[in-house]
Design a protein around this motif. Structure first.
Motif, PDB file in Angstrom:
ATOM      1  N   ASP A  93      -5.776  -2.290  -5.132  1.00 61.48           N
ATOM      2  CA  ASP A  93      -4.480  -2.580  -4.344  1.00 61.48           C
ATOM      3  C   ASP A  93      -5.715  -3.342  -3.095  1.00 61.48           C
ATOM      4  O   ASP A  93      -6.772  -2.957  -3.049  1.00 61.48           O
ATOM      5  CB  ASP A  93      -4.089  -1.298  -2.650  1.00 61.48           C
ATOM      6  CG  ASP A  93      -3.270  -1.158  -1.936  1.00 61.48           C
ATOM      7  OD1 ASP A  93      -3.118  -2.310  -1.666  1.00 61.48           O
ATOM      8  OD2 ASP A  93      -3.217  -0.262  -1.265  1.00 61.48           O
ATOM      9  N   GLU A  94      -5.325  -4.623  -3.137  1.00 60.53           N
ATOM     10  CA  GLU A  94      -6.258  -5.837  -2.255  1.00 60.53           C
ATOM     11  C   GLU A  94      -7.973  -5.668  -2.612  1.00 60.53           C
ATOM     12  O   GLU A  94      -8.271  -5.457  -1.978  1.00 60.53           O
ATOM     13  CB  GLU A  94      -5.858  -5.665  -0.922  1.00 60.53           C
ATOM     14  CG  GLU A  94      -4.342  -5.843  -0.268  1.00 60.53           C
ATOM     15  CD  GLU A  94      -4.299  -6.309   0.487  1.00 60.53           C
ATOM     16  OE1 GLU A  94      -5.428  -6.483   1.221  1.00 60.53           O
ATOM     17  OE2 GLU A  94      -3.234  -6.162   0.784  1.00 60.53           O
TER      18      GLU A  94
ATOM     19  N   THR B 155       0.850  -0.898  -0.149  1.00 66.36           N
ATOM     20  CA  THR B 155      -0.425  -0.045  -0.209  1.00 66.36           C
ATOM     21  C   THR B 155       0.647   1.203  -0.002  1.00 66.36           C
ATOM     22  O   THR B 155       0.662   2.512  -0.476  1.00 66.36           O
ATOM     23  CB  THR B 155      -0.539  -0.381   1.181  1.00 66.36           C
ATOM     24  OG1 THR B 155      -1.489  -1.275   0.865  1.00 66.36           O
ATOM     25  CG2 THR B 155      -1.672   1.170   1.345  1.00 66.36           C
TER      26      THR B 155
ATOM     27  N   GLN C 153      -7.792   0.639  -0.852  1.00 65.27           N
ATOM     28  CA  GLN C 153      -8.062  -0.594   0.007  1.00 65.27           C
ATOM     29  C   GLN C 153      -8.623   0.442   0.967  1.00 65.27           C
ATOM     30  O   GLN C 153      -9.158   0.096   1.517  1.00 65.27           O
ATOM     31  CB  GLN C 153      -6.495  -0.580   0.355  1.00 65.27           C
ATOM     32  CG  GLN C 153      -6.755  -2.183   1.509  1.00 65.27           C
ATOM     33  CD  GLN C 153      -5.222  -2.772   1.574  1.00 65.27           C
ATOM     34  OE1 GLN C 153      -4.302  -1.963   1.739  1.00 65.27           O
ATOM     35  NE2 GLN C 153      -5.248  -3.428   2.850  1.00 65.27           N
TER      36      GLN C 153
HETATM   37 MG   LIG Z   1      -2.278  -3.029   1.884  1.00 62.87          MG
END
Ligand SMILES: [Mg+2]
Ligand SMILES: Nc1ncnc2c1ncn2[C@@H]1O[C@H](COP(=O)(O)OP(=O)(O)OP(=O)(O)O)[C@@H](O)[C@H]1O
Lengths: 299, 266
Positions: free
Chosen positions: A156-157, A47, A85
């Protein structure tokens, strides 16, 4: 695309938070059209790297180039878009209004109806965001990212917190949308996601890249087997020169040979050398991932 | 690495120019306004409550006159219009706190919208709701029988509305100070106290001497005096003008500084 710039150029990025070095001298180059998975455990620095890549935070040292320019410029021109995220949505707007409102901030976007369709949320366009499930909100973020028709999409994820079905739907939506020319970088914990969707996997641990290669290459790191034998005075160079050998390690009287052809190596050791106690163990991608992301690597 | 260099066949290259005005767009403003008008809480506190206050506290004074012969009900109505406008603009500005708490500001940073354009949208939304608040309060007054010359309606209304700009800045200031989802629950009572000192609920003259002194330094005092001046015919004191200007500067500069801190890259 007429530009010959790499989609992303990270050079010697470092970022610390107090005593924690979140990103530690990370360099990465991504070419246009690549689909890259950023794979690593919690706290690896994924991140933090993505934030710097998007211009949301500044590196302590190192430089970031996105599509040949600064991240801010790429964002302002709609050349890069992201699904983060963190980063919230307004609970009191409807899904459709959120898309419509965001579209107004750009000079030019794809039609709202089209991005809703591509994200698979046309049927909930009239629903208030606060009443959408986590997966639906994530797909809304994806729809927002599709608006400017970006050259680079960063995720991000994106499937964190989704159930199995939600994850599958999300990746299906992303895959449906995949078209040649768009670069995609996504961070994930899930090997199967990286394996299924990326052409290239970058393994990160403690702010550094510990492995980087095509999905096949990374799988190869893991797919082979390790042949272990007791062989005092083993000739490391000769073993390494055998066909199919990836790596040879000598630990005292033991020798460990990592190979894609364990049968041939075992045969060689037993017939051509004084090796005894031969053991063959296999490693899967999960093992390789764990080994690469948790063990202290010498390099 | 096998990098694909293929072109996007069949896809027209998107327009990559920067948006005009930093992404400020009437379309987004329209959605913001719709959002505000859908918020029952905001409507209750800015449009309904001040009107009800007038019916409860203003109407019973019907028939009474000020020194210059104008109706007391008009005095109450104008004061409550100032109150309505300040609550309206504060709540829109303060909504920034909610949006920061939710992470929407972070989401916005992934779009071409420039922070200044975002603040401009908030200010215009705040002032639109402020105007609506003044108009509704005046309508309630007019329907309930308040009669004053046209210039009083116009000038007092304008003063109440423009003065509430101070509170739009105040709302933004608080919004950038505290990322809280329910910021208005905290500011609401503060506004009521300030309105009290500003003479919006009872004339400042009925307060004890010490409090009267204090009142002249509080942020609502200046705009209260200015908004009522067309009605009372009293001149506008220097103190009132200085009060308004100073508080406008305090909140405006304060909001700008916090805003800059918020948008700085860490
Ligand atoms: Mg992360
Ligand atoms: N704002 C911050 N303040 C302090 N420490 C931080 C901050 N952001 C990140 N860190 C630390 O930096 C390291 C890297 O965090 P980062 O969020 O980049 O990891 P990640 O790979 O994204 O992890 P995850 O998979 O859990 O999302 C962690 O040790 C984290 O605690």
């Amino acid at each position: 695309m007429t530009s010959t710039h790499p989609a992303v150029e990270l050079d010697g990025l470092t970022k610390s938070f107090g005593a924690v070095t979140a990103v530690d001298g990370l360099s990465l180059r991504v070419q246009p059209g690549e689909v890259v998975a950023f794979l690593g455990p919690n706290g690896a620095g994924k991140t933090t790297t993505i934030d710097m890549l998007l211009g949301l935070s500044r590196p302590d040292t190192g430089t970031v180039r996105v599509l040949g320019g600064t991240p801010d410029d790429a964002v302002a021109r709609g050349r890069v878009a992201a699904v983060l995220q963190t980063g919230g949505l307004l609970k009191d707007l409807t899904v459709g209004e959120t898309v419509e409102m965001t579209a107004h901030f750009y000079r030019h976007t794809r039609p709202a109806a089209e991005v809703l369709e591509r994200a698979g949320i046309t049927d909930i366009a009239a629903r208030v965001v606060g009443r959408c499930s986590g997966g639906q909100q994530q797909r809304l973020r994806f729809a927002l990212a599709l608006l400017p028709d970006p050259d680079l999409m960063v995720l991000d994820e994106p499937t964190t917190g989704m159930d199995v079905e939600g994850r599958r739907d999300f990746w299906q939506a992303l895959r449906r949308d995949a078209r040649r020319g768009r670069t995609v970088i996504f961070a994930t914990h899930y090997l199967d996601e990286a394996d299924a969707y990326a052409d290239r996997i970058v393994l990160v641990r403690q702010g550094r890249i510990v492995a980087d290669g095509t999905t096949a290459e990374i799988k190869n790191l893991a797919a082979g087997r390790t042949v272990r034998a007791t062989l005092p005075g083993a000739d490391q160079a000769a073993l390494a020169a055998l066909p199919g050998v990836d790596a040879v390690e000598v630990r005292g009287d033991s020798v460990l040979v990592r190979t894609g052809d364990s049968d041939a190596i075992a045969r060689h050791l037993l017939t051509r050398t004084a090796a005894r106690d031969v053991e063959i163990t296999s490693r899967n991608l999960e093992d390789a991932f764990l080994a690469l992301t948790t063990a202290q690597t010498g390099a | 690495m096998t990098a694909s260099t293929s072109t996007r066949t069949g896809v027209t290259e998107p327009d990559r120019r920067l948006p005009a005005l930093g992404g400020f767009a009437p379309g987004a403003l329209r959605i913001e306004l719709r959002r505000v008008l859908r918020n029952r809480r905001t409507l209750a506190f800015t449009l309904i409550m001040p009107g009800v206050f007038f019916l409860i506290f203003g109407l019973p004074q019907g028939g009474q006159s000020l020194d210059n012969g104008r109706p007391v009900t008009a005095y109450v109505m104008i004061s409550l219009a100032v109150y309505a406008a300040m609550v309206a603009t504060t709540s829109v500005g303060g909504a920034v706190a909610t949006e920061r708490a939710l992470g929407w500001s972070r989401q916005l940073r992934l779009t071409p919208l420039r922070p200044a354009a975002y603040v401009a949208t908030k200010l215009i939304t705040a002032m639109s709701l402020g105007l609506l608040a003044v108009v509704v309060e005046f309508l309630v007054g007019a329907v309930a029988g308040v009669r004053v010359p046209a210039y009083v309606w116009l000038l007092s209304g304008l003063a109440a509305w423009i003065g509430s700009l101070v509170f739009a800045a105040f709302g933004l200031f608080i919004g950038y100070l505290a990322p809280a989802e329910n910021v208005m629950q905290i500011i609401g009572p503060v506004l009521a106290v300030l309105a009290m000192f500003g003479g919006l609920f009872v004339p400042v003259e009925v307060l004890p001497d010490v409090l009267q002194q204090v009142a002249t330094f509080t942020p609502v005092y200046g705009m209260g005096v200015l908004a009522r001046a067309p009605l009372t015919g009293d001149g506008v004191s220097m103190a009132a003008v200085v009060n308004l200007v100073v508080w406008a500067l305090v909140f405006g500069v304060g909001a700008a500084r916090l805003f800059r801190r918020d948008t700085a890259r860490v």
